[in-house]
Design an enzyme around this catalytic site. Structure first.
Site, short mmCIF file in Angstrom:
data_model
loop_
_atom_site.label_atom_id
_atom_site.label_comp_id
_atom_site.label_asym_id
_atom_site.label_seq_id
_atom_site.Cartn_x
_atom_site.Cartn_y
_atom_site.Cartn_z
N GLU A 1 0.79 -1.23 0.00
CA GLU A 1 0.00 0.00 0.00
C GLU A 1 0.82 1.28 0.00
O GLU A 1 0.71 2.11 0.91
CB GLU A 1 -0.99 -0.02 1.17
CG GLU A 1 -2.00 -1.15 1.04
CD GLU A 1 -3.05 -1.18 2.12
OE1 GLU A 1 -2.90 -0.46 3.13
OE2 GLU A 1 -4.05 -1.91 1.96
N GLU B 1 -5.68 -7.44 -1.62
CA GLU B 1 -6.47 -7.30 -0.40
C GLU B 1 -7.83 -6.71 -0.76
O GLU B 1 -7.92 -5.78 -1.55
CB GLU B 1 -5.79 -6.36 0.62
CG GLU B 1 -4.50 -6.89 1.21
CD GLU B 1 -3.93 -5.94 2.26
OE1 GLU B 1 -4.67 -5.05 2.74
OE2 GLU B 1 -2.73 -6.08 2.59
#
Length: 534
Positions: free
Chosen positions: A207, A347
């Site tokens: 991320e 995710e």
């Protein structure tokens, strides 16, 4: 995804075995009874054979057959525990058995660089449930999990989730963990699992995102050209470094939140900016693709979440949920639809507390597609202690959240034991497949020379053989002969030379090394190509 480090919910120990059985039976019934219109049964290809590569928007195995990864995240190694959460409640083999039975064919493993340090200690491991993990380092526990996942036919993706266990970072480096450390640790992992096709690749950094404070952009950008901020350029540097030591791995590259590196949680403030989820924005990857030195190794891996993580503006749009497909197309889906590269949704998850999240999850999975040709994914998470999503398991670490599992089930392709074998020959199994003999041939104050004879006592060839073994803390290998030696922490990796790359059945190879430190206790946990030796 963020979650509280070291969080431990109450564990319902009583009737755990019965609960597991009931949950597996329920999952099997769901797999049969719950299918959306047009959904196919589990694809026979499973997770494929041998190492994986890419072809257009497909992931393919060593025979060219299409593989679809439908997996799960099991976190903990990135936290203060430095190993998988839930080992305080259950055995790791029991949990992997359950994952495979439910239909998850891939395991994504988040870690932090703290867990890779030579002195790293794993905590909160119940020795009754996990007797073979007692006293092991985080990496040695990871070895055990990978070995058993491979027996189940599962694949494993390693995810550099955090530089330290303290938390995630907007950039791939911090004052405490340099880019050099990030890359060198990746290379050490790539060497450690060379020759073991259960481990299929590296999710380079979790991320990348805008820092959320500077509208001019000081976080990770995409295509901005600044080497200190351009995540695309950093992904190329790390990906190519990894492939230089292990050319068989896939390189998973996440997006950013905003291509400019600023304006976090903004959707329409800047034309063509369209900021979104951390790691979820690949809108510039078509214009500025990641360039790797080894062809057919790149997989893009966006993240996507529901309202329980953050209430993005599109959830409250008048045209929800019909607006979702266009957003996904713009952020990352175009890469798949234009046959540019495969996608793995690394995710995605939700507590499902908001009714809209159920609709969102159903739409997302339908968008990803069904059968063997759909997009790959790893759901967040197996763990129930993810604060803003919860998990597939309930808080007892045993029973299954059927509301989530029922939505995911039609899209899961269970692993097939035996899949994921070596690129040419199936790997021999068990300690009878190879034998080692270790001898100290010289010693002096502060050092010694050792010799290892490794014999292929199985019936199949070890192709491109790699021997690994553990040395005690404080022992460092300084040089070696008859092979290429490298070391990460206490793990020594010995790569067979080009003139003796294959170890045929019945053949023996002899390698030697010079080391600093004490020659006692002797090295242990020998393995060739991931197969333990007697």
């Amino acid at each position: 995804m963020t979650h509280p480090p070291g969080t431990r919910p109450p564990v319902a120990q009583a009737a755990a075995a019965l609960a597991v059985c009931l949950s597996l039976v329920a999952a099997a019934l769901v797999a049969v009874l719950v299918r959306p219109p047009g959904a196919s049964a589990a694809a026979p290809a499973g997770t494929g054979t041998g190492y994986l590569s890419t072809s257009g928007n497909r992931i393919v195995d060593g025979t060219g057959q299409t593989v679809r990864l439908t997996g799960i995240n099991w976190f903990g190694m990135e936290t203060d525990n430095k190993t998988f959460h839930g080992l305080w409640a259950r055995g790791y083999k029991s949990m992997l058995d359950q994952m495979a039975q439910l239909g998850y064919n891939t395991l994504r493993v988040p870690y932090s660089n703290d867990a890779l340090k030579p002195d790293a200690k794993a905590t909160s491991v119940d020795g009754v449930s996990n007797p073979d993990l007692v006293g092991l380092s985080p990496l040695q526990i990871l070895d055990k999990v990978i070995a058993y996942a491979g027996q189940k036919g599962m694949r494993v993706i390693l995810d550099r989730h955090r530089p330290t266990s303290a938390g995630q970072s907007a950039l791939w480096y911090t004052p405490a963990v340099s880019e050099t450390t990030w890359i060198e640790d990746w290379k050490a992992l790539a060497r450690r699992y060379a020759g073991n096709p259960t481990v299929i690749g590296a999710d380079l950094h979790n991320e990348p995102h805008a820092d959320g404070t500077d509208p001019n952009g000081t976080g990770s950008c995409w295509g901005c050209g600044d080497p200190a901020r351009d995540w695309r350029l950093a992904a190329e540097r790390a990906g190519n470094a990894i492939l230089s030591v292990n050319s068989n791995w896939l390189i998973f590259v996440e997006g950013v939140s905003c291509p400019s590196g600023g304006n976090a949680n903004s959707w329409d403030d800047i034309p063509d900016e369209h900021c979104g989820w951390w790691g979820g924005n690949l809108s510039k990857a078509g214009q500025y693709p990641v360039r790797l030195n080894v062809a057919n190794r790149l997989v893009y891996s966006p993240h996507e979440y529901g309202i329980s993580v953050y209430r993005q503006p599109w959830f409250d749009s008048a045209d929800f949920p019909n607006n979702l497909a266009a957003i996904w197309d713009q952020q990352w889906g175009y890469l798949y639809k234009q046959n540019t590269a495969p996608l793995l949704l690394g995710e995605f998850g939700s507590t499902l507390a908001d009714p809209k999240d159920k609709v969102w999850l159903e739409k997302l999975l339908a968008y990803a597609g069904t059968g063997a040709t759909g997009m790959s994914f790893t759901y967040w998470s197996w763990n129930p202690n993810s604060g803003d999503t919860g998990g597939i398991l309930n808080d007892d670490w045993t029973t299954v959240n059927q509301a989530k599992q029922s939505i995911l089930q039609p899209y899961l392709i269970p692993p097939t034991p035996g899949d994921g074998g070596g690129p040419t020959d199936p790997p021999p199994t068990g300690s009878d497949a190879c034998k080692v003999a270790y001898t100290v041939i010289n010693r002096w104050s502060g050092g010694f020379q050792g010799n290892v004879d490794v014999t292929n006592s199985g019936s199949t060839t070890f192709r491109n053989w790699t021997l690994t073994f553990d040395v005690p803390q404080g022992v460092t290998v300084s040089s070696g002969w008859n092979a290429t030696f490298s070391q990460s922490g206490t793990k020594v990796t010995v790569k067979g030379p080009s003139w003796n790359a294959d170890l045929e059945a019945g053949e023996k190879a002899s390698v030697g090394f010079t080391a600093n430190g004490s020659d006692t206790p002797q090295p242990q946990t020998y393995a060739v190509n991931g197969t333990s030796c007697g």
